[in-house]
Design a protein around this motif. Structure first.
Motif, PDB file in Angstrom:
ATOM      1  N   SER A 135       0.845  -1.184   0.000  1.00  0.00           N
ATOM      2  CA  SER A 135       0.000   0.000   0.000  1.00  0.00           C
ATOM      3  C   SER A 135       0.885   1.241   0.000  1.00  0.00           C
ATOM      4  CB  SER A 135      -0.941   0.014   1.212  1.00  0.00           C
ATOM      5  OG  SER A 135      -0.228   0.077   2.433  1.00  0.00           O
ATOM      6  N   PHE A 136       0.415   2.283  -0.721  1.00  0.00           N
ATOM      7  CA  PHE A 136       1.153   3.545  -0.846  1.00  0.00           C
ATOM      8  C   PHE A 136       0.228   4.724  -0.583  1.00  0.00           C
ATOM      9  CE2 PHE A 136       4.026   0.752  -3.053  1.00  0.00           C
ATOM     10  CZ  PHE A 136       5.282   1.302  -2.849  1.00  0.00           C
ATOM     11  N   ASP A 137       0.847   5.859  -0.262  1.00  0.00           N
ATOM     12  CA  ASP A 137       0.059   7.038   0.059  1.00  0.00           C
ATOM     13  C   ASP A 137      -0.435   7.789  -1.164  1.00  0.00           C
ATOM     14  OD1 ASP A 137       2.370   8.261  -0.880  1.00  0.00           O
ATOM     15  OD2 ASP A 137       2.741   9.432   0.948  1.00  0.00           O
ATOM     16  N   SER A 138       0.051   7.433  -2.345  1.00  0.00           N
ATOM     17  CA  SER A 138      -0.402   8.086  -3.575  1.00  0.00           C
ATOM     18  C   SER A 138      -0.132   7.194  -4.772  1.00  0.00           C
ATOM     19  CB  SER A 138       0.308   9.436  -3.772  1.00  0.00           C
ATOM     20  OG  SER A 138       1.669   9.250  -4.095  1.00  0.00           O
ATOM     21  N   VAL A 139      -0.896   7.417  -5.819  1.00  0.00           N
ATOM     22  CA  VAL A 139      -0.675   6.708  -7.077  1.00  0.00           C
ATOM     23  C   VAL A 139       0.687   7.065  -7.647  1.00  0.00           C
ATOM     24  CG1 VAL A 139      -1.420   6.564  -9.486  1.00  0.00           C
ATOM     25  CG2 VAL A 139      -3.111   6.396  -7.650  1.00  0.00           C
ATOM     26  N   GLU A 140       1.068   8.325  -7.507  1.00  0.00           N
ATOM     27  CA  GLU A 140       2.351   8.772  -8.053  1.00  0.00           C
ATOM     28  C   GLU A 140       3.512   8.018  -7.419  1.00  0.00           C
ATOM     29  OE1 GLU A 140      -0.095  10.739  -7.027  1.00  0.00           O
ATOM     30  OE2 GLU A 140      -0.741  11.437  -9.007  1.00  0.00           O
ATOM     31  N   ASN A 141       3.485   7.845  -6.095  1.00  0.00           N
ATOM     32  CA  ASN A 141       4.565   7.119  -5.429  1.00  0.00           C
ATOM     33  C   ASN A 141       4.536   5.633  -5.776  1.00  0.00           C
ATOM     34  OD1 ASN A 141       5.992   9.156  -4.072  1.00  0.00           O
ATOM     35  ND2 ASN A 141       4.466   9.236  -2.440  1.00  0.00           N
ATOM     36  N   ALA A 142       3.356   5.081  -5.963  1.00  0.00           N
ATOM     37  CA  ALA A 142       3.257   3.678  -6.379  1.00  0.00           C
ATOM     38  C   ALA A 142       3.865   3.485  -7.760  1.00  0.00           C
ATOM     39  CB  ALA A 142       1.796   3.228  -6.376  1.00  0.00           C
ATOM     40  N   LYS A 143       3.596   4.419  -8.666  1.00  0.00           N
ATOM     41  CA  LYS A 143       4.157   4.337 -10.011  1.00  0.00           C
ATOM     42  C   LYS A 143       5.679   4.502  -9.989  1.00  0.00           C
ATOM     43  CE  LYS A 143       1.927   6.645 -13.218  1.00  0.00           C
ATOM     44  NZ  LYS A 143       1.179   7.762 -13.859  1.00  0.00           N
TER      45      LYS A 143
ATOM     46  N   GLU B 152      15.794  -3.675  -8.423  1.00  0.00           N
ATOM     47  CA  GLU B 152      16.004  -4.730  -7.434  1.00  0.00           C
ATOM     48  C   GLU B 152      15.912  -6.111  -8.082  1.00  0.00           C
ATOM     49  OE1 GLU B 152      17.115  -6.104  -3.917  1.00  0.00           O
ATOM     50  OE2 GLU B 152      16.702  -3.967  -4.172  1.00  0.00           O
ATOM     51  N   THR B 153      14.902  -6.346  -8.913  1.00  0.00           N
ATOM     52  CA  THR B 153      14.750  -7.669  -9.529  1.00  0.00           C
ATOM     53  C   THR B 153      15.859  -7.944 -10.544  1.00  0.00           C
ATOM     54  OG1 THR B 153      13.229  -6.788 -11.219  1.00  0.00           O
ATOM     55  CG2 THR B 153      12.262  -7.661  -9.190  1.00  0.00           C
ATOM     56  N   ARG B 154      16.349  -6.892 -11.192  1.00  0.00           N
ATOM     57  CA  ARG B 154      17.481  -7.067 -12.118  1.00  0.00           C
ATOM     58  C   ARG B 154      18.719  -7.532 -11.357  1.00  0.00           C
ATOM     59  NH1 ARG B 154      17.956  -2.026 -13.777  1.00  0.00           N
ATOM     60  NH2 ARG B 154      16.067  -2.254 -15.009  1.00  0.00           N
ATOM     61  N   ARG B 155      18.861  -7.038 -10.141  1.00  0.00           N
ATOM     62  CA  ARG B 155      20.000  -7.445  -9.312  1.00  0.00           C
ATOM     63  C   ARG B 155      19.936  -8.927  -8.978  1.00  0.00           C
ATOM     64  NH1 ARG B 155      21.319  -7.351  -3.788  1.00  0.00           N
ATOM     65  NH2 ARG B 155      19.256  -6.580  -3.212  1.00  0.00           N
ATOM     66  N   PHE B 156      18.705  -9.461  -8.849  1.00  0.00           N
ATOM     67  CA  PHE B 156      18.524 -10.879  -8.572  1.00  0.00           C
ATOM     68  C   PHE B 156      18.528 -11.720  -9.850  1.00  0.00           C
ATOM     69  CE2 PHE B 156      16.089  -9.193  -4.759  1.00  0.00           C
ATOM     70  CZ  PHE B 156      17.157  -9.384  -3.894  1.00  0.00           C
ATOM     71  N   GLY B 157      18.519 -11.065 -11.009  1.00  0.00           N
ATOM     72  CA  GLY B 157      18.561 -11.774 -12.278  1.00  0.00           C
ATOM     73  C   GLY B 157      17.264 -12.461 -12.650  1.00  0.00           C
ATOM     74  N   VAL B 158      16.120 -11.867 -12.256  1.00  0.00           N
ATOM     75  CA  VAL B 158      14.829 -12.487 -12.562  1.00  0.00           C
ATOM     76  C   VAL B 158      13.869 -11.448 -13.136  1.00  0.00           C
ATOM     77  CG1 VAL B 158      15.097 -14.224 -10.752  1.00  0.00           C
ATOM     78  CG2 VAL B 158      13.914 -12.089 -10.223  1.00  0.00           C
ATOM     79  N   THR B 159      12.914 -11.935 -13.916  1.00  0.00           N
ATOM     80  CA  THR B 159      11.843 -11.065 -14.400  1.00  0.00           C
ATOM     81  C   THR B 159      10.718 -11.033 -13.367  1.00  0.00           C
ATOM     82  OG1 THR B 159      10.852 -12.912 -15.595  1.00  0.00           O
ATOM     83  CG2 THR B 159      12.370 -11.493 -16.819  1.00  0.00           C
ATOM     84  N   HIS B 160       9.737 -10.161 -13.620  1.00  0.00           N
ATOM     85  CA  HIS B 160       8.702  -9.971 -12.607  1.00  0.00           C
ATOM     86  C   HIS B 160       7.402  -9.469 -13.227  1.00  0.00           C
ATOM     87  CE1 HIS B 160      10.353  -5.871 -13.046  1.00  0.00           C
ATOM     88  NE2 HIS B 160       9.112  -5.500 -12.781  1.00  0.00           N
ATOM     89  N   THR B 161       6.371  -9.499 -12.421  1.00  0.00           N
ATOM     90  CA  THR B 161       5.074  -8.906 -12.752  1.00  0.00           C
ATOM     91  C   THR B 161       4.780  -7.799 -11.747  1.00  0.00           C
ATOM     92  OG1 THR B 161       4.169 -10.955 -13.651  1.00  0.00           O
ATOM     93  CG2 THR B 161       2.589  -9.319 -12.881  1.00  0.00           C
ATOM     94  N   THR B 162       4.291  -6.652 -12.228  1.00  0.00           N
ATOM     95  CA  THR B 162       3.813  -5.602 -11.334  1.00  0.00           C
ATOM     96  C   THR B 162       2.465  -5.095 -11.822  1.00  0.00           C
ATOM     97  OG1 THR B 162       5.024  -3.889 -12.565  1.00  0.00           O
ATOM     98  CG2 THR B 162       6.099  -4.797 -10.608  1.00  0.00           C
ATOM     99  N   ARG B 163       1.625  -4.695 -10.872  1.00  0.00           N
ATOM    100  CA  ARG B 163       0.334  -4.081 -11.163  1.00  0.00           C
ATOM    101  C   ARG B 163       0.116  -2.951 -10.164  1.00  0.00           C
ATOM    102  NH1 ARG B 163       0.762  -7.057 -14.911  1.00  0.00           N
ATOM    103  NH2 ARG B 163      -0.752  -8.514 -15.787  1.00  0.00           N
ATOM    104  N   VAL B 164      -0.440  -1.834 -10.650  1.00  0.00           N
ATOM    105  CA  VAL B 164      -0.786  -0.718  -9.776  1.00  0.00           C
ATOM    106  C   VAL B 164      -2.304  -0.554  -9.784  1.00  0.00           C
ATOM    107  CG1 VAL B 164      -0.528   1.753  -9.330  1.00  0.00           C
ATOM    108  CG2 VAL B 164       1.400   0.449 -10.260  1.00  0.00           C
ATOM    109  N   PHE B 165      -2.869  -0.345  -8.601  1.00  0.00           N
ATOM    110  CA  PHE B 165      -4.313  -0.206  -8.447  1.00  0.00           C
ATOM    111  C   PHE B 165      -4.646   1.069  -7.691  1.00  0.00           C
ATOM    112  CE2 PHE B 165      -3.320  -4.704  -8.686  1.00  0.00           C
ATOM    113  CZ  PHE B 165      -4.191  -5.144  -9.659  1.00  0.00           C
ATOM    114  N   ASP B 166      -5.705   1.731  -8.155  1.00  0.00           N
ATOM    115  CA  ASP B 166      -6.221   2.927  -7.492  1.00  0.00           C
ATOM    116  C   ASP B 166      -7.061   2.491  -6.292  1.00  0.00           C
ATOM    117  OD1 ASP B 166      -7.302   5.325  -6.738  1.00  0.00           O
ATOM    118  OD2 ASP B 166      -8.459   5.638  -8.564  1.00  0.00           O
ATOM    119  N   ALA B 167      -6.657   2.898  -5.092  1.00  0.00           N
ATOM    120  CA  ALA B 167      -7.337   2.426  -3.884  1.00  0.00           C
ATOM    121  C   ALA B 167      -8.550   3.275  -3.500  1.00  0.00           C
ATOM    122  CB  ALA B 167      -6.351   2.394  -2.713  1.00  0.00           C
ATOM    123  N   GLU B 168      -8.595   4.522  -3.892  1.00  0.00           N
ATOM    124  CA  GLU B 168      -9.661   5.407  -3.419  1.00  0.00           C
ATOM    125  C   GLU B 168     -11.041   4.927  -3.849  1.00  0.00           C
ATOM    126  OE1 GLU B 168      -9.007   9.713  -3.430  1.00  0.00           O
ATOM    127  OE2 GLU B 168      -7.030   9.302  -4.285  1.00  0.00           O
TER     128      GLU B 168
END
Length: 210
Positions: free
Chosen positions: A54-62, A72-88
């Motif tokens: 959870s984040f205090d704003s959409v901007e900070n989440a993005k 961070e994931t590049r440092r571990f040498g792996v790919t990843h999935t991310t999703r951002v959701f509007d909580a309001e």
């Protein structure tokens, strides 16, 4: 404070949770702009690592998903999935389902989490949550649900806490597919074991551990 955005992440990795880097990563995550909390995720059967933030704003989440997290994931040498959701926009629907992000009290530590996302685009005010919530409240083993509304694409989803893995499996393998069939849409669903990641999640103020 109530969150204004949620972030879901999952890494393409397989490692026992106690061998994961959470002790090294947690202090860095705490320093990310706008960070409020993280619940660590540990994939059932896959041993994938991820998180529900959870984040205090959409901007900070993005900023988190475009800046820190890929580095961070590049440092571990792996790919990843991310999703951002509007909580309001999902606050009322989630509060009705006892979401700990919107006033719900986590009286029992969860045994499992389920993440879902539907392949559709629907503004959340048009989503059938008022019809769906009373049905979900009768779902065996369900502790609470946080509704999700995809940023920019208006996908509909949820982050659920269950008493046990067995309850989570029943929902994800039987009940949820039946509901999505009625909606005539494809979906994405994941089950996560909660106990292995409990200490790591408490360390990052997860609301599922009051």
């Amino acid at each position: 404070m109530p969150p204004h955005a949620f972030v879901y992440t999952e890494l393409q990795i397989s490692v026992p949770f106690d061998q994961g880097p959470w002790r090294q990563v947690n202090p860095v995550i705490r320093q990310q702009p706008g960070f409020l909390s993280k619940t660590w995720l540990f994939g059932l059967g896959t041993q994938s690592l991820g998180g529900f933030y959870s984040f205090d704003s959409v901007e900070n989440a993005k900023t988190f998903v475009t800046g820190y997290f890929p580095t961070e994931t590049r440092r571990f040498g792996v790919t990843h999935t991310t999703r951002v959701f509007d909580a309001e926009g999902v606050a009322e629907a989630s509060a009705e389902m006892g979401s700990p992000y919107f006033g719900g009290i986590a009286e029992q530590a969860p045994g499992a989490y389920v993440y879902t996302e539907l392949q559709l685009s629907l503004p959340f005010e048009q989503a059938p949550w008022r019809k769906r919530n009373p049905i979900l409240k009768n779902q065996p083993g369900l502790l609470n649900k946080t509704w999700l509304s995809g940023l920019n694409n208006n996908s509909i989803g949820g982050f659920y806490a269950f008493e046990t893995v067995e309850h989570a499996q029943r929902f994800a393998l039987e009940d949820f597919p039946a509901e999505t069939a009625r909606l005539d849409t494809a979906y994405y669903a994941r089950i996560f074991e909660a106990p292995p990641a409990a200490d790591a999640s408490r360390d990052l103020s997860s609301p599922y551990y009051s």
